[in-house]
Design an enzyme around this catalytic site. Structure first.
Site, short mmCIF file in Angstrom:
data_model
loop_
_atom_site.label_atom_id
_atom_site.label_comp_id
_atom_site.label_asym_id
_atom_site.label_seq_id
_atom_site.Cartn_x
_atom_site.Cartn_y
_atom_site.Cartn_z
N HIS A 108 -47.24 -11.14 4.43
CA HIS A 108 -47.55 -11.23 3.00
C HIS A 108 -46.60 -12.12 2.20
CE1 HIS A 108 -50.78 -8.16 2.83
NE2 HIS A 108 -50.16 -7.67 3.88
N ASP A 163 -43.02 -17.78 -3.62
CA ASP A 163 -43.78 -16.54 -3.60
C ASP A 163 -44.90 -16.65 -2.58
OD1 ASP A 163 -44.42 -13.95 -4.31
OD2 ASP A 163 -44.57 -14.37 -6.45
#
Length: 449
Positions: free
Chosen positions: A154, A360
């Site tokens: 993730h 991110d």
């Protein structure tokens, strides 16, 4: 066919009435799929009930917990996961602490997870492993059970040149390659992983990696938000009232919003400096714009996070000292946690969202804002995974203060027609990335492959 989800964190929160499903993130993505299959979620232990695993209320999901000695937990989670892998994958190499004892605890913890999964596994079950805490687990499971194994990462998978800084890089890649299907948010992360596998000597053809007689597929499966939920929040009249109250609190023509965990990867400090640069370089906005920055407390026991808070507090104080007037508060800094409903009110109040992580994996806040706002402008870091998909945002380099200030000025002046055109396209893209679809797409690819 059964399903076992394995993640460091359970998808439940503790209330006075017992465990209830959490809202947002992996819980929203995976619980509906798991409930349809009456599946099992295996997570690090947080709760005990009469010596047994706590039982969630109002859920068809069975929770199985893995418990750790405190020292091992600190080495596995606080150490290797969050002081080695987290900074390395976000390119903060100066924060990486290459301590062998951290890796040894990480190995032990992954073995504990493997043993627990093997205990609950039934023939025909599919196993879906989540994230950087469990890189060794797919291979450990393949040694113990005959199952379809999926793995999803993730956060960003860094370039191979960065990843091989790790002395244990080969073992970690071998661990991940125990899966049948490996998923990432973006094609860039897929390519980075394939190059890393090739560096360690694996044969790579297209998006496949050869491991012995097996071929492991590596695919991009972007994760989105619960569009149904945020669609409701965007129309809720009570949230509309709260949004208007926030707008009055801002006391300015335009409101800029930032929302993040207080983490060094999120670029909060640089964002505040960019807002300061806006007020310095574009003095016409003084008295006409306000900035709300929400910073959710995170890992407060870690020195690096306490130091970041101190530096953020200093910049907040400097901006207030330089620009505060009797009739205008240029900045409000909210160091606290908000519910999804409360955040939706901030989204609806803000004319511009400034979401500028230094790196991110995806960034769901950007999607939440764009899907909830009626006519706002999204200013987004080009180093967030979401930038791959949200092309109609104003994309900025989060290290370029002048560039961010210029983008803010453009966002604040953007004509209504352009705002609505960009936002309409963003909403359509976000709709296509609906979070429930992510889980179904990944599992379908895993089980059909």
């Amino acid at each position: 066919m059964g399903l076992i989800i394995v993640a460091n964190r359970a998808p439940f929160r503790l209330t006075p009435e017992g465990l209830v499903p959490a809202v947002g993130g992996l819980a929203t993505a995976l619980l509906p799929v798991l409930e349809r299959r009456h599946g099992v979620w295996v997570a690090a232990g947080e709760w005990r009930e009469k010596g047994q695993a706590a039982t969630p209320r109002e859920s068809q999901v069975r929770l199985e917990q893995v418990f750790f000695p405190e020292k091992e937990w600190q080495g596995y989670y606080g150490g290797f996961s969050n002081r080695v892998l987290w900074p390395l994958c976000h390119y903060f190499l100066e924060r990486v602490e290459l301590r062998r004892e951290f890796y040894q605890d990480y190995q032990r913890a992954n073995r504990r997870f493997a043993e627990r999964v093997a205990e609950v596994f039934r023939e025909g079950d599919t196993v879906f492993v989540q994230d950087y805490h469990l890189l060794l687990l797919p291979r450990l499971l393949r040694e113990r059970i005959a199952a379809k194994i999926g793995f999803f990462f993730h956060i960003p998978w860094p370039s191979s040149g960065v990843f091989r800084i790790l002395p244990w890089g080969r073992a970690l890649v071998e661990g991940v390659l125990g899966a049948d299907l490996i998923g990432f948010h973006t094609p860039e992360y897929v390519e980075n992983f394939l190059r890393t596998a090739a560096y360690y000597g694996y044969q790579v053809e297209g998006n496949r990696v050869r491991v012995g007689e097996r071929w492991v597929r590596v695919e991009a499966h972007p994760l989105g938000i619960d569009t149904g939920r945020f669609g409701e929040l965007s129309q809720d009249p009570h949230i509309g009232l709260h949004a208007r109250a926030l707008k009055r609190l801002a006391g300015a023509e335009r409101l800029i919003l930032g929302v993040d965990r207080l983490d060094y990867t999120k670029g909060i400090l640089e964002r505040l400096l960019a807002y300061e640069r806006l007020l310095q370089s574009y003095p016409q906005w003084r008295g006409r714009v306000a900035f709300f920055q929400i910073a959710t407390p995170s890992r407060t026991s870690v020195h690096a996070y306490r130091e970041l808070k101190r530096r953020v507090d200093e910049v907040v104080g400097r901006i207030m000292g330089s620009f505060l007037r009797e009739d205008w508060v240029p900045l409000r800094y909210f160091y606290q946690t908000y519910t999804q409903e409360e955040l939706a009110a901030f989204y609806r109040a803000a004319d511009v969202a400034l979401i500028t992580p230094l790196r991110d994996g995806m960034n769901l806040v950007a999607m939440e804002y764009a899907y909830t706002t009626e006519d706002g402008v999204l200013v987004l870091s080009n180093l967030a995974g979401a930038a791959e998909y949200l092309k109609e945002a104003l994309l900025v380099n989060p290290y370029d203060l002048d560039g961010m200030a210029q983008a803010l000025d453009r966002a604040l002046r953007m004509p209504e027609g352009e705002r609505r055109e960009r936002l309409s396209a963003l909403k359509a893209r976000i709709e296509a990335l609906n979070v429930q679809g992510w889980a179904e797409r990944f599992l379908a690819s895993l089980e059909e492959g």
